[in-house]
Design a protein around this motif. Structure first.
Motif, short mmCIF file in Angstrom:
data_model
loop_
_atom_site.label_atom_id
_atom_site.label_comp_id
_atom_site.label_asym_id
_atom_site.label_seq_id
_atom_site.Cartn_x
_atom_site.Cartn_y
_atom_site.Cartn_z
N LYS A 129 0.87 -1.17 0.00
CA LYS A 129 0.00 0.00 0.00
C LYS A 129 0.91 1.23 0.00
O LYS A 129 1.64 1.46 0.97
N GLU A 130 0.88 1.96 -1.11
CA GLU A 130 1.71 3.17 -1.20
C GLU A 130 0.98 4.35 -0.56
O GLU A 130 -0.23 4.50 -0.72
N HIS A 131 1.75 5.17 0.13
CA HIS A 131 1.23 6.39 0.76
C HIS A 131 1.85 7.58 0.01
O HIS A 131 3.06 7.60 -0.23
N TYR A 132 1.00 8.55 -0.35
CA TYR A 132 1.42 9.65 -1.21
C TYR A 132 1.43 10.99 -0.48
O TYR A 132 0.80 11.14 0.58
N THR A 133 2.09 11.97 -1.08
CA THR A 133 2.22 13.30 -0.48
C THR A 133 0.87 14.02 -0.35
O THR A 133 0.74 14.93 0.44
N ASN A 134 -0.12 13.61 -1.10
CA ASN A 134 -1.43 14.27 -1.06
C ASN A 134 -2.37 13.64 -0.02
O ASN A 134 -3.57 13.80 -0.08
N ASN A 135 -1.81 12.90 0.95
CA ASN A 135 -2.56 12.20 2.00
C ASN A 135 -3.45 11.08 1.49
O ASN A 135 -4.36 10.65 2.18
N GLN A 136 -3.22 10.63 0.28
CA GLN A 136 -3.96 9.48 -0.25
C GLN A 136 -3.05 8.26 -0.21
O GLN A 136 -1.84 8.36 -0.03
N SER A 137 -3.66 7.10 -0.39
CA SER A 137 -2.89 5.86 -0.47
C SER A 137 -3.64 4.87 -1.34
O SER A 137 -4.86 4.96 -1.50
N ASP A 138 -2.89 3.94 -1.94
CA ASP A 138 -3.46 2.92 -2.81
C ASP A 138 -2.76 1.60 -2.58
O ASP A 138 -1.53 1.54 -2.49
N TRP A 139 -3.58 0.51 -2.54
CA TRP A 139 -3.01 -0.83 -2.61
C TRP A 139 -2.63 -1.06 -4.05
O TRP A 139 -3.44 -0.82 -4.96
N LEU A 140 -1.42 -1.51 -4.30
CA LEU A 140 -0.95 -1.71 -5.66
C LEU A 140 -1.43 -3.03 -6.21
O LEU A 140 -1.56 -4.01 -5.48
#
Length: 150
Positions: A129-140
Motif C-alpha cells: 500500500k503506497e502512501h502519497y504526499t497528497n494524504n492518499q494511499s493505494d493498494w498496488l
C-alpha cells in the motif's frame, strides 16, 4: 543453507549485516546482496512510504518452494541463501527485502539471486500500500498467481 523470515517493521529493521553473517563462508567465492528499498516516485505519484502486508505462513512456504525449485532448475549444489521481507510501514529509502546468496562461482550467484527475486515477485502473497504526499494511499495491483497463456 537457508534462512527465511518475515520481519515486523515495528520491532526490527532488515540488516545487511545479518545477511552477511549468515552467508559468509570460505567455501564460497561469490556473494550477491539484493535489497529492495522504498523509492519516492511510482506511476508519476510522489510516494512518502509503503505499508507491506502478507500472509506470513504462505509467504514462508513460497520462499521454501522457490528455494527447492531453484535447487532443481539451477543445479547449484553448494550455496547459502538468506531471504527476509518486512511487514508493516516503511519510510523512503528503507529496506523492504534482502536476498543474499553465496555460491562457489559468480555466475551461479547472479543467476540464483535473480531467480529468487523474480519468483518472489510473481508468487509470494505480499501486498503493498503506497502512501502519497497528497494524504492518499493505494493498494498496488500485484502479479496474478496464475499466468494466462497467450
Amino acid at each position: 543453507m537457508l534462512h527465511i523470515k518475515i520481519v515486523d517493521s515495528k520491532n526490527k529493521k532488515l540488516s545487511i549485516n545479518d545477511a552477511e553473517k549468515f552467508i559468509s563462508s570460505v567455501e564460497f567465492g561469490a556473494s550477491i546482496f539484493f535489497t529492495g528499498t522504498v523509492r519516492n516516485l511510482n506511476n508519476n505519484k510522489s510516494v512518502i512510504g509503503i505499508t507491506y502486508d502478507s500472509h506470513d505462513e504462505l509467504v514462508i512456504k513460497s520462499f521454501e518452494e522457490i528455494y527447492k525449485e531453484a535447487d532443481k532448475k539451477l543445479n547449484i549444489q553448494e550455496k547459502a541463501v538468506f531471504i527476509e521481507h518486512v511487514k508493516g510501514y516503511l519510510n523512503l529509502g528503507e529496506i523492504s527485502i534482502i536476498i543474499a546468496v553465496a555460491c562457489k562461482h559468480r555466475d551461479q550467484a547472479y543467476v540464483l539471486s535473480r531467480y529468487i527475486i523474480e519468483e518472489i515477485k510473481k508468487r509470494s502473497p505480499i501486498w503493498k500500500k503506497e502512501h502519497y504526499t497528497n494524504n492518499q494511499s493505494d493498494w498496488l495491483k500485484g502479479n496474478p498467481i496464475v499466468h494466462e497463456k497467450n
